[in-house]
Design an enzyme around this catalytic site. Structure first.
Site, PDB file in Angstrom:
ATOM      1  N   ASP A   1       0.852  -1.192   0.000  1.00  0.00           N
ATOM      2  CA  ASP A   1       0.000   0.000   0.000  1.00  0.00           C
ATOM      3  C   ASP A   1       0.890   1.245   0.000  1.00  0.00           C
ATOM      4  O   ASP A   1       1.824   1.345   0.800  1.00  0.00           O
ATOM      5  CB  ASP A   1      -0.867  -0.058   1.275  1.00  0.00           C
ATOM      6  CG  ASP A   1      -1.969   0.989   1.289  1.00  0.00           C
ATOM      7  OD1 ASP A   1      -2.409   1.424   0.200  1.00  0.00           O
ATOM      8  OD2 ASP A   1      -2.411   1.346   2.401  1.00  0.00           O
TER       9      ASP A   1
ATOM     10  N   GLY B   1      -8.897   5.733   1.363  1.00  0.00           N
ATOM     11  CA  GLY B   1      -9.563   6.577   2.357  1.00  0.00           C
ATOM     12  C   GLY B   1     -11.047   6.262   2.453  1.00  0.00           C
ATOM     13  O   GLY B   1     -11.874   7.151   2.600  1.00  0.00           O
TER      14      GLY B   1
ATOM     15  N   SER C   1     -12.797   4.135   4.616  1.00  0.00           N
ATOM     16  CA  SER C   1     -13.421   3.589   5.824  1.00  0.00           C
ATOM     17  C   SER C   1     -14.726   4.327   6.124  1.00  0.00           C
ATOM     18  O   SER C   1     -14.863   5.520   5.863  1.00  0.00           O
ATOM     19  CB  SER C   1     -12.483   3.731   7.030  1.00  0.00           C
ATOM     20  OG  SER C   1     -11.608   2.621   7.111  1.00  0.00           O
TER      21      SER C   1
HETATM   22  O1  TD3 Z   1      -4.217   3.250   2.057  1.00  0.00           O
HETATM   23  N1  TD3 Z   1      -5.083   3.155   3.079  1.00  0.00           N
HETATM   24  C1  TD3 Z   1      -4.621   2.600   4.360  1.00  0.00           C
HETATM   25  C2  TD3 Z   1      -3.574   3.474   5.021  1.00  0.00           C
HETATM   26  C3  TD3 Z   1      -4.091   4.836   5.395  1.00  0.00           C
HETATM   27  C4  TD3 Z   1      -3.972   5.184   6.854  1.00  0.00           C
HETATM   28  O2  TD3 Z   1      -5.230   5.052   7.533  1.00  0.00           O
HETATM   29  C5  TD3 Z   1      -6.375   3.581   2.897  1.00  0.00           C
HETATM   30  O3  TD3 Z   1      -6.694   4.115   1.832  1.00  0.00           O
HETATM   31  C6  TD3 Z   1      -7.419   3.360   4.005  1.00  0.00           C
HETATM   32  O4  TD3 Z   1      -8.052   4.557   4.334  1.00  0.00           O
HETATM   33  P1  TD3 Z   1      -8.932   4.729   5.686  1.00  0.00           P
HETATM   34  O5  TD3 Z   1     -10.221   5.365   5.242  1.00  0.00           O
HETATM   35  O6  TD3 Z   1      -9.170   3.387   6.275  1.00  0.00           O
HETATM   36  O7  TD3 Z   1      -8.152   5.644   6.584  1.00  0.00           O
HETATM   37 ZN    ZN Z   2      -4.543   4.902   0.960  1.00  0.00          ZN
END
Ligand code: TD3
Ligand code: ZN
Length: 310
Positions: A83, A213, A215
């Site tokens: 990621d 992003g 969640s």
């Molecule tokens: O790439 N990620 C995970 C790492 C981000 C830090 O939280 C995301 O796109 C997940 O986003 P979310 O909405 O869970 O913060």
């Molecule tokens: Zn991310």
């Protein structure tokens, strides 16, 4: 089933209009909770780790856990993905250590530099049979919503997206349509630019689209953290209804980290609040793993539509 790339699961997701959850992992309880949910739901799943998560767990530990997960659950496709890879070297390290997918995040560079750097990663990864996610556009921060024209400039430009995919040969594309990382995504009403998503899908119908992003910042989990001594006021995420709409509108991969952090933290806080004498890690980590599983189950079954799509 050995670890797989995202190729086949993304093709199915585009044909049958559902999204696959990509869940961030950095310890055993997260890996187990997530894959147990996926196996029960008969859902494909992507486990992903950022470079800081890899530093935390150690790449050998991480890969060993993920491989055991895949061996224990031979009936569902599991991919292991880097990621937000920050540079070529990190992407190469992951490719060389058995990751089946890597993200190169060049969104902070200008368009030409993003194309150039992404292409380098694509050339190397493809030579080893690994797929690449790239990013175009910048994820919004809540403060960025003040000025409409300024925030407009951060959304992914559909015609640029077409040129970007053509020139880089990337396998999937992360886009910016109003989501942002963390527990504070919106000041007022949640709003995503589904009109931009639609234009992007018209330009690149065969490229799987990724939502970062994403969640929900599940209110029950935030309340659980706060009820048992936490302090996370005013948190707000992307409502399930919007994520469901994204899932049936051409988004193939939905990233989830914050909801897992909230679940893990809420469950552990609850044990400690209710039993201050607890000091066996299994006593608080098992409820945490159970709540991770429940949270992931909800997303696969009720929101993303990936249940029974393995
Ligand atoms: O790439 N990620 C995970 C790492 C981000 C830090 O939280 C995301 O796109 C997940 O986003 P979310 O909405 O869970 O913060
Ligand atoms: Zn991310």
């Amino acid at each position: 089933m050995p670890l797989v790339t995202t190729k086949a699961m993304f093709e199915k997701s585009m044909k049958e209009k559902f999204a696959i959850g990509a869940f961030n992992v950095n310890n055993m309880e997260l890996v187990q909770g997530i894959v147990e949910a996926a196996a029960e739901q008969n859902s494909p799943v992507i486990l992903q780790a950022s470079s800081s998560a890899i530093k935390y767990a150690g790449i050998d530990y991480l890969m060993a856990m993920v491989k055991v997960a895949a061996e224990e659950h031979p009936n569902i496709p599991i991919a292991i993905h880097l990621d937000h890879g920050p540079d070529f070297e990190t992407c190469k390290m992951c490719v060389d250590n058995g990751f089946t997918s890597v993200m190169f995040d060049g969104s902070k560079y200008d368009f030409e530099e993003n194309v150039r750097l992404t292409k380098e990663v694509v050339d190397y990864a493809h030579s080893k049979g690994v797929v690449v996610e790239a990013e175009l556009g910048k994820l919004a921060g809540i403060e960025d919503d003040v000025n409409v024209s300024a925030s407009d400039a951060m959304y992914t430009d559909p015609s640029q997206a077409e040129e970007f995919v053509k020139r880089t040969g990337c396998d999937s594309l992360a886009i910016a349509i109003g989501t942002s990382h963390g527990a504070y995504k919106f000041k007022g009403e949640a709003k995503l630019r589904f009109d931009i998503l639609k234009q992007i899908k018209e330009r690149i119908p065969n490229t799987p689209i990724v939502l970062h992003g994403a969640s929900t910042v599940i209110p029950e989990l935030v309340n659980m953290c706060n009820q048992y001594g936490g302090n996370i006021p005013g948190a707000k995420g992307v409502p399930d209804e919007m994520l469901h709409e994204a899932s049936i509108s051409g988004v193939s991969k939905i990233n989830v980290d914050t909801d897992l952090r909230l679940a893990m933290t809420g469950a552990i806080r609850k044990v400690f609040a209710e039993d201050p004498s607890a000091f066996d890690p299994r006593k608080y980590l098992k409820p945490a793993r159970d709540l991770i599983k429940e949270t992931v189950t909800h997303k696969m079954r009720d929101v993303f539509g990936s249940a029974n799509k393995a």
